[in-house]
Design a protein around this motif. Structure first.
Motif, PDB file in Angstrom:
ATOM      1  N   PRO A 132      79.802  14.546  53.517  1.00 49.68           N
ATOM      2  CA  PRO A 132      80.163  15.096  54.843  1.00 49.68           C
ATOM      3  C   PRO A 132      81.654  15.384  54.928  1.00 49.68           C
ATOM      4  N   GLU A 133      82.004  16.340  55.797  1.00 47.03           N
ATOM      5  CA  GLU A 133      83.414  16.616  56.039  1.00 47.03           C
ATOM      6  C   GLU A 133      84.029  15.449  56.809  1.00 47.03           C
ATOM      7  N   PRO A 134      85.304  15.164  56.579  1.00 48.87           N
ATOM      8  CA  PRO A 134      85.936  14.043  57.308  1.00 48.87           C
ATOM      9  C   PRO A 134      85.966  14.317  58.808  1.00 48.87           C
ATOM     10  N   LEU A 135      85.789  13.259  59.582  1.00 49.12           N
ATOM     11  CA  LEU A 135      85.777  13.384  61.031  1.00 49.12           C
ATOM     12  C   LEU A 135      87.135  13.840  61.553  1.00 49.12           C
ATOM     13  N   VAL A 136      88.191  13.371  60.934  1.00 43.68           N
ATOM     14  CA  VAL A 136      89.551  13.769  61.290  1.00 43.68           C
ATOM     15  C   VAL A 136      90.292  14.097  60.006  1.00 43.68           C
ATOM     16  N   PRO A 137      91.308  14.955  60.071  1.00 49.16           N
ATOM     17  CA  PRO A 137      92.085  15.256  58.862  1.00 49.16           C
ATOM     18  C   PRO A 137      92.833  14.023  58.392  1.00 49.16           C
ATOM     19  N   PRO A 138      93.088  13.928  57.099  1.00 49.57           N
ATOM     20  CA  PRO A 138      93.811  12.750  56.582  1.00 49.57           C
ATOM     21  C   PRO A 138      95.225  12.682  57.140  1.00 49.57           C
ATOM     22  N   VAL A 139      95.644  11.484  57.474  1.00 47.77           N
ATOM     23  CA  VAL A 139      96.968  11.244  58.036  1.00 47.77           C
ATOM     24  C   VAL A 139      97.694  10.238  57.159  1.00 47.77           C
ATOM     25  N   SER A 140      98.932  10.525  56.864  1.00 42.17           N
ATOM     26  CA  SER A 140      99.728   9.635  56.029  1.00 42.17           C
ATOM     27  C   SER A 140      99.972   8.309  56.741  1.00 42.17           C
ATOM     28  N   GLY A 141      99.986   7.244  55.971  1.00 43.27           N
ATOM     29  CA  GLY A 141     100.184   5.922  56.554  1.00 43.27           C
ATOM     30  C   GLY A 141     101.549   5.713  57.163  1.00 43.27           C
ATOM     31  N   ASP A 142     102.535   6.519  56.728  1.00 40.55           N
ATOM     32  CA  ASP A 142     103.877   6.382  57.284  1.00 40.55           C
ATOM     33  C   ASP A 142     104.128   7.350  58.429  1.00 40.55           C
ATOM     34  N   HIS A 143     103.061   7.908  59.010  1.00 42.48           N
ATOM     35  CA  HIS A 143     103.230   8.813  60.143  1.00 42.48           C
ATOM     36  C   HIS A 143     103.875   8.050  61.306  1.00 42.48           C
ATOM     37  N   PRO A 144     104.859   8.669  61.981  1.00 47.70           N
ATOM     38  CA  PRO A 144     105.560   7.933  63.056  1.00 47.70           C
ATOM     39  C   PRO A 144     104.640   7.432  64.153  1.00 47.70           C
ATOM     40  N   ALA A 145     103.564   8.179  64.452  1.00 46.60           N
ATOM     41  CA  ALA A 145     102.674   7.755  65.532  1.00 46.60           C
ATOM     42  C   ALA A 145     101.899   6.491  65.183  1.00 46.60           C
ATOM     43  N   LEU A 146     101.799   6.163  63.891  1.00 52.99           N
ATOM     44  CA  LEU A 146     101.059   4.984  63.459  1.00 52.99           C
ATOM     45  C   LEU A 146     101.970   3.779  63.241  1.00 52.99           C
ATOM     46  N   ASN A 147     103.250   3.976  63.415  1.00 57.71           N
ATOM     47  CA  ASN A 147     104.209   2.890  63.218  1.00 57.71           C
ATOM     48  C   ASN A 147     104.963   2.675  64.525  1.00 57.71           C
ATOM     49  N   TYR A 148     104.583   1.630  65.233  1.00 59.83           N
ATOM     50  CA  TYR A 148     105.111   1.395  66.565  1.00 59.83           C
ATOM     51  C   TYR A 148     106.395   0.578  66.514  1.00 59.83           C
ATOM     52  N   ASN A 149     107.258   0.861  67.484  1.00 59.68           N
ATOM     53  CA  ASN A 149     108.384  -0.013  67.757  1.00 59.68           C
ATOM     54  C   ASN A 149     107.914  -1.023  68.800  1.00 59.68           C
ATOM     55  N   VAL A 150     107.775  -2.247  68.410  1.00 56.62           N
ATOM     56  CA  VAL A 150     107.201  -3.281  69.272  1.00 56.62           C
ATOM     57  C   VAL A 150     108.278  -3.850  70.186  1.00 56.62           C
ATOM     58  N   VAL A 151     107.974  -3.825  71.498  1.00 55.13           N
ATOM     59  CA  VAL A 151     108.903  -4.311  72.514  1.00 55.13           C
ATOM     60  C   VAL A 151     108.467  -5.708  72.948  1.00 55.13           C
ATOM     61  N   SER A 152     109.402  -6.615  73.008  1.00 55.38           N
ATOM     62  CA  SER A 152     109.134  -7.959  73.525  1.00 55.38           C
ATOM     63  C   SER A 152     110.125  -8.224  74.651  1.00 55.38           C
ATOM     64  N   GLY A 153     109.587  -8.545  75.803  1.00 55.36           N
ATOM     65  CA  GLY A 153     110.441  -8.746  76.966  1.00 55.36           C
ATOM     66  C   GLY A 153     110.387  -7.556  77.898  1.00 55.36           C
ATOM     67  N   PRO A 154     111.040  -7.634  79.048  1.00 55.89           N
ATOM     68  CA  PRO A 154     110.969  -6.563  80.042  1.00 55.89           C
ATOM     69  C   PRO A 154     111.712  -5.308  79.563  1.00 55.89           C
ATOM     70  N   PRO A 155     111.136  -4.128  79.801  1.00 50.83           N
ATOM     71  CA  PRO A 155     111.795  -2.870  79.395  1.00 50.83           C
ATOM     72  C   PRO A 155     112.811  -2.407  80.428  1.00 50.83           C
ATOM     73  N   SER A 156     113.859  -3.164  80.608  1.00 52.56           N
ATOM     74  CA  SER A 156     114.869  -2.830  81.604  1.00 52.56           C
ATOM     75  C   SER A 156     116.051  -2.152  80.912  1.00 52.56           C
ATOM     76  N   HIS A 157     117.260  -2.361  81.444  1.00 48.30           N
ATOM     77  CA  HIS A 157     118.448  -1.729  80.874  1.00 48.30           C
ATOM     78  C   HIS A 157     118.649  -2.149  79.420  1.00 48.30           C
ATOM     79  N   ASN A 158     118.460  -3.423  79.152  1.00 50.41           N
ATOM     80  CA  ASN A 158     118.483  -3.939  77.784  1.00 50.41           C
ATOM     81  C   ASN A 158     117.056  -4.248  77.355  1.00 50.41           C
ATOM     82  N   ILE A 159     116.756  -3.974  76.108  1.00 49.22           N
ATOM     83  CA  ILE A 159     115.383  -4.092  75.627  1.00 49.22           C
ATOM     84  C   ILE A 159     115.394  -4.697  74.232  1.00 49.22           C
ATOM     85  N   VAL A 160     114.390  -5.499  73.929  1.00 50.07           N
ATOM     86  CA  VAL A 160     114.261  -6.109  72.606  1.00 50.07           C
ATOM     87  C   VAL A 160     113.210  -5.321  71.830  1.00 50.07           C
TER      88      VAL A 160
END
Length: 517
Positions: free
Chosen positions: A66-94
């Motif tokens: 069968p044809e793939p359901l979605v096109p292949p995506v590289s593992g280093d695609h920016p959308a798949l690599n999140y910047n994880v935030v810990s703490g409130p997203p205010s003026h300063n952010i972790v």
């Protein structure tokens, strides 16, 4: 006697045969031969097909891929690599465990971390709980929802308001609630993605005009007026809408609302105004572009905005006349079928409105900071500032691009890493929605930049010898429906494809202006 009559009939037939045209005789001859062939042709049976054996079937199944359901995506695609935030997203952010100055927030008025807003949300949480688990029509309407709608209507000085639990779905639900198949929508080419999805759902006839070009819009309206004169019966049942944004998310420019109102009354159209970026920003009291220009709110048929920017909450709202808003309670898909806004977020939005009403000076502070940063960004080598000086979202346009989208994205990621390494969080944003031919006096690339932090971040990137952003056409988004546009001014290379207009993806780095320091 009878024999003579028969001979006379035979003579007439022979004479008619001689006088008949040649093509007539040929056609009759072919029909006679076809009838004879049908009468004497042998019947035949369809060739019987032998069934496959079980082994042959299994072999065919194993061979099938069968044809793939979605096109292949590289593992280093920016959308798949999140910047994880810990703490409130205010003026300063972790971000990823590192404390940074927040460069990528829509928290324009700094209310996200306001103690009064958090206290109001906490009181509501203890009273109502976390969510609602039901749409507004199914026991999802709480008294705090009605209070918020009443407060929004009074703040915007309209008859009534309606709230949605998702900001993106607000205008995307409002447009198809009114505009149906056969109606005509005149929309700016630089309209945001939420407007595009609303147009897609409406299945209306879409006419695109050049960004903020009122001459081009009037040309389209005149052409439609001529078409209406040809078919007045159809014109009587065809509704016409003009859809614009107060401050355009994709360009940072303001719409020429006074000219739009004149065209509305001249050509008998309705105006839908999307004010997600201008609500809580423009005007003496933050009421948006109508207050900024001194336009009566009654001249606008529908105003929509989300509560995820200045109000530091979630969801969106529409406001206008009562009979207009009540129609959305029956036809707004996001209102009818989504769980209602959590009460704690409604309470937070009410308290944010209280702060805006009690302290209108925060809007002038925001505008002054925007102008100061806009001026500071001028003269950066290789970059050009696009957008209004009072807009909290600026766009930096590259004078030169690498010519490759992959290289541009790589440079954008380098900028993000460069900022984070020095304690400034940034993000490369991939936006969909602006036509490729829409390029208002600019070069090949554009970036959104602004804010008290944006000045520092942009200068650091410039000192590092890195371009801030670039626009490159990627895979297109086709808006269904009949897009009425000329090939000479088409939406893509050589004009739009049949029945649609290609809208292209772009990328940019985004930071925003805030009133807090």
């Amino acid at each position: 006697m009878a024999t003579a009559a028969e001979q006379w009939v035979l003579v007439e037939m022979v004479q008619a045969l001689y006088e008949a045209p040649a093509y007539h005789l040929i056609l009759e001859g072919i029909l006679i031969l076809w009838i004879i062939r049908l009468l004497f042709s042998k019947t035949y049976k369809l060739q019987e097909r032998s069934d496959l054996t079980v082994k042959e079937k299994e072999e065919l199944i194993e061979e099938w891929q069968p044809e793939p359901l979605v096109p292949p995506v590289s593992g280093d695609h920016p959308a798949l690599n999140y910047n994880v935030v810990s703490g409130p997203p205010s003026h300063n952010i972790v971000v990823n465990g590192k404390k940074c100055v927040n460069f990528a927030s829509f928290n324009f008025l700094g209310l996200l971390d306001d103690p009064r807003v958090k206290a109001a949300a906490l009181v509501s949480l203890r009273k109502y709980g976390v969510g609602t688990c039901g749409p507004r029509g199914f026991y999802g309407t709480f008294d705090v929802h009605l209070d918020l709608e009443d407060r929004l209507a009074k703040f915007m000085q309209t008859e009534e308001a309606i709230i949605y639990s998702y900001g993106f779905a607000t205008i995307a639900s409002a447009i198809p609630a009114y505009s149906k198949r056969g109606d005509i929508v005149f929309v700016d080419r630089a309209a945001c993605f939420a407007i595009q999805k609303g147009l897609q759902a409406s299945r209306s006839d879409i006419q695109l005009f050049k960004h903020n070009d009122m001459a081009d819009l009037e040309r389209l309206l005149k052409e439609q007026e001529i078409e209406d004169q040809k078919n007045p019966r159809k014109a009587r049942v065809t509704r016409r809408f003009i859809v614009v944004e107060g401050l355009y998310m994709n360009t940072g420019t303001i719409c020429p609302l006074p000219e739009l109102v004149k065209l509305k009354y001249k050509y008998k159209a309705r105006i839908f105004l999307e004010e997600s970026l201008s609500f809580g920003v423009l005007g003496e009291h933050g009421r948006g572009v109508t207050e900024h220009f001194g336009i009566s709110i009654d001249d606008i048929d529908l105003i929509s905005a989300n509560m995820e920017n200045s109000l530091a909450s979630i969801g969106g709202f529409c406001c206008g006349r009562s009979f207009v808003i009540d129609h959305q309670r029956l036809s707004g898909q996001g209102y009818c079928f989504s769980a209602s806004l959590p009460p704690l977020l409604a309470a937070a939005a009410i308290e944010a409105l209280n702060i805006m009403e009690e302290n209108p000076g925060i809007f002038s502070v925001l505008r002054e900071k925007c102008k100061r940063i806009h001026k500071a960004l001028q003269g950066i080598s290789g970059l050009r500032v696009v957008g209004e000086s009072f807009s909290p979202a600026f766009h930096l346009q590259l004078q030169e691009s690498t010519g490759s989208r992959e290289e541009d994205v790589k440079l954008l990621q380098e900028i993000v890493n460069h900022h984070q390494g020095r304690g400034h969080s940034g993000t490369d944003r991939r936006r969909t929605g602006e036509s490729r031919t829409h390029n208002q006096g600019g070069g090949p690339g554009r970036a959104a930049v602004g804010g008290s932090q944006g000045q520092v971040g942009s200068r650091r990137a410039a000192h590092a010898g890195l371009p801030v952003a670039a626009e490159q056409p990627g895979r297109g988004l086709r808006v269904p429906g009949r897009v009425a546009t000329d090939r000479s001014r088409g939406c893509g290379l050589g004009g739009p494809p049949r029945g649609g207009c290609w809208l292209f993806k772009h990328t940019h780095v985004r930071t925003h202006t805030h009133t807090h320091t």
